[in-house]
Design a protein around this motif. Sequence first.
Motif, mmCIF file in Angstrom:
data_model
loop_
_atom_site.group_PDB
_atom_site.id
_atom_site.type_symbol
_atom_site.label_atom_id
_atom_site.label_comp_id
_atom_site.label_asym_id
_atom_site.label_seq_id
_atom_site.Cartn_x
_atom_site.Cartn_y
_atom_site.Cartn_z
ATOM 1 N N GLY A 55 0.788 -1.221 0.000
ATOM 2 C CA GLY A 55 0.000 0.000 0.000
ATOM 3 C C GLY A 55 0.824 1.276 0.000
ATOM 4 N N LEU A 56 2.111 1.175 -0.363
ATOM 5 C CA LEU A 56 2.988 2.339 -0.309
ATOM 6 C C LEU A 56 3.198 3.005 -1.662
ATOM 7 C CD1 LEU A 56 5.733 0.898 2.084
ATOM 8 C CD2 LEU A 56 3.884 2.476 2.667
ATOM 9 N N VAL A 57 2.964 2.271 -2.731
ATOM 10 C CA VAL A 57 3.192 2.781 -4.078
ATOM 11 C C VAL A 57 1.940 2.533 -4.906
ATOM 12 C CG1 VAL A 57 4.530 2.463 -6.199
ATOM 13 C CG2 VAL A 57 5.690 2.445 -3.991
ATOM 14 N N PRO A 58 1.429 3.541 -5.616
ATOM 15 C CA PRO A 58 0.229 3.342 -6.433
ATOM 16 C C PRO A 58 0.544 2.587 -7.712
ATOM 17 C CG PRO A 58 1.090 5.548 -6.751
ATOM 18 C CD PRO A 58 1.936 4.915 -5.674
ATOM 19 N N ALA A 59 -0.489 2.076 -8.361
ATOM 20 C CA ALA A 59 -0.315 1.491 -9.684
ATOM 21 C C ALA A 59 -0.082 2.617 -10.687
ATOM 22 C CB ALA A 59 -1.548 0.678 -10.053
ATOM 23 N N GLY A 60 0.449 2.269 -11.848
ATOM 24 C CA GLY A 60 0.741 3.282 -12.851
ATOM 25 C C GLY A 60 2.229 3.564 -12.917
ATOM 26 N N THR A 61 2.588 4.675 -13.531
ATOM 27 C CA THR A 61 3.995 5.026 -13.698
ATOM 28 C C THR A 61 4.587 5.499 -12.370
ATOM 29 O OG1 THR A 61 3.621 5.655 -15.999
ATOM 30 C CG2 THR A 61 5.627 6.483 -14.943
ATOM 31 N N VAL A 62 5.696 4.868 -11.964
ATOM 32 C CA VAL A 62 6.361 5.197 -10.705
ATOM 33 C C VAL A 62 7.837 5.430 -10.992
ATOM 34 C CG1 VAL A 62 6.956 4.401 -8.381
ATOM 35 C CG2 VAL A 62 4.743 3.786 -9.380
ATOM 36 N N GLY A 63 8.394 6.528 -10.471
ATOM 37 C CA GLY A 63 9.808 6.806 -10.624
ATOM 38 C C GLY A 63 10.633 6.084 -9.584
ATOM 39 N N LEU A 64 11.870 5.731 -9.926
ATOM 40 C CA LEU A 64 12.766 5.051 -9.002
ATOM 41 C C LEU A 64 13.865 6.007 -8.538
ATOM 42 C CD1 LEU A 64 13.274 1.523 -10.632
ATOM 43 C CD2 LEU A 64 11.497 2.293 -9.031
ATOM 44 N N GLY A 65 14.415 5.709 -7.374
ATOM 45 C CA GLY A 65 15.542 6.470 -6.848
ATOM 46 C C GLY A 65 15.159 7.356 -5.679
ATOM 47 N N TRP A 66 15.884 7.193 -4.568
ATOM 48 C CA TRP A 66 15.652 7.985 -3.357
ATOM 49 C C TRP A 66 16.807 8.956 -3.088
ATOM 50 C CZ3 TRP A 66 12.091 6.306 0.977
ATOM 51 C CH2 TRP A 66 11.115 5.406 0.520
ATOM 52 N N ASP A 67 18.041 8.453 -3.178
ATOM 53 C CA ASP A 67 19.225 9.261 -2.873
ATOM 54 C C ASP A 67 19.638 10.101 -4.065
ATOM 55 O OD1 ASP A 67 19.982 8.206 -0.259
ATOM 56 O OD2 ASP A 67 20.594 6.374 -1.274
ATOM 57 N N VAL A 68 20.076 11.322 -3.806
ATOM 58 C CA VAL A 68 20.575 12.137 -4.904
ATOM 59 C C VAL A 68 21.685 13.054 -4.418
ATOM 60 C CG1 VAL A 68 18.866 13.980 -4.544
ATOM 61 C CG2 VAL A 68 19.939 13.697 -6.791
ATOM 62 N N ALA A 69 22.656 13.276 -5.294
ATOM 63 C CA ALA A 69 23.645 14.338 -5.128
ATOM 64 C C ALA A 69 23.710 15.080 -6.456
ATOM 65 C CB ALA A 69 25.014 13.776 -4.762
ATOM 66 N N GLY A 70 23.776 16.407 -6.373
ATOM 67 C CA GLY A 70 23.805 17.176 -7.603
ATOM 68 C C GLY A 70 23.931 18.653 -7.340
ATOM 69 N N VAL A 71 23.443 19.440 -8.286
ATOM 70 C CA VAL A 71 23.616 20.890 -8.252
ATOM 71 C C VAL A 71 22.247 21.552 -8.350
ATOM 72 C CG1 VAL A 71 24.669 22.864 -9.422
ATOM 73 C CG2 VAL A 71 25.861 20.660 -9.363
#
Length: 324
Positions: A55-71
């Motif tokens: 019950g944490l993620v809906p059906a349909g298009t879901v993006g992946l990735g939690w951690d990020v480093a950038g600008v």
Amino acid sequence: MLAVVVRSFGGPEVVEVADVPVPVPGPGQVRIRVVAAAVNPVDFATRSGALHAAGLVPAGTVGLGWDVAGVVDAVGAGAPFAVGAPFAVGAEVVGLRDRLPTLGAQAEFVVLDASAVAPAPRTVSLAAASTVPLGGLTALQALDLLGVPAGGSVLVTGAGGSVGGFAVQLAVARGLRVVALASDEARVRGYGATWVFPRGADVGAAVRAVVPGGVDGVVDAAALGVEALDAVRGGGSFVAVLGSATPVALRGVRVSNVWIRADGRQLASLVDMVDAGALSVAEPETWPLEEVARAHDGVRRRLVLVPPAAQGRLPRGSLATTAS
């Protein structure tokens, strides 16, 4: 822009690098041009449908990735810096995306709440920095839930992994004696663990042999459940990571789950520890973003994905490829 998504749940074949609109930061948000985005087990759980079943993620298009480093690339109206100063376009940052229905960090750009972002560490690469938010914050918040005071003892299972490795180091920094369960004894002892046992040991018996009566608390990063609960003294505490293998609260043991939340101030404190040399962060293997599906095909090394435009920021020869 390119972004890693799944449109249905299943095996590695459902992972797609799609062309999607560039997100726009709203009030209190920043847009980050991604330099590195770590791959974590939670990405595999999202792709497989395990998080949807919970019950944490809906059906349909879901993006992946939690951690990020950038600008920082753009700033929404009224976006304060996580530690009090204004954001500036061009600042190097790290952040955690914990809003699951949105596009993820494995993309060319990601929009995060400003409260989920902190300045990037100065002493490690952005690739290494991208591995800190999810594992580091989960470990920190687990230890807060555990509530064991300085001088106490804790068992950390899965101590060779991201969450477990950070938990060992943070526990030692809090003045706790650490019993660790891991296969790489030398590395985990280097984190400061007092005792290290291999996976497969009788956990309860092994722990009580060195800490009579059992430890004061457990951070169960390996999801051992009742097996690890046996190592806790009566009236102690037990924290299950991300809700997995939560045991019944026997012998008066207080049992809780750590569900990760983004917290820029806590993340900034972890960054300070990295820069002070008090928190060790290994340099990960870097792969092109376009090869993400291969990372889901049985690979369990510490991997970071790098978008095409950011690949020139890495030292020559640092970008691995699995292409044949």
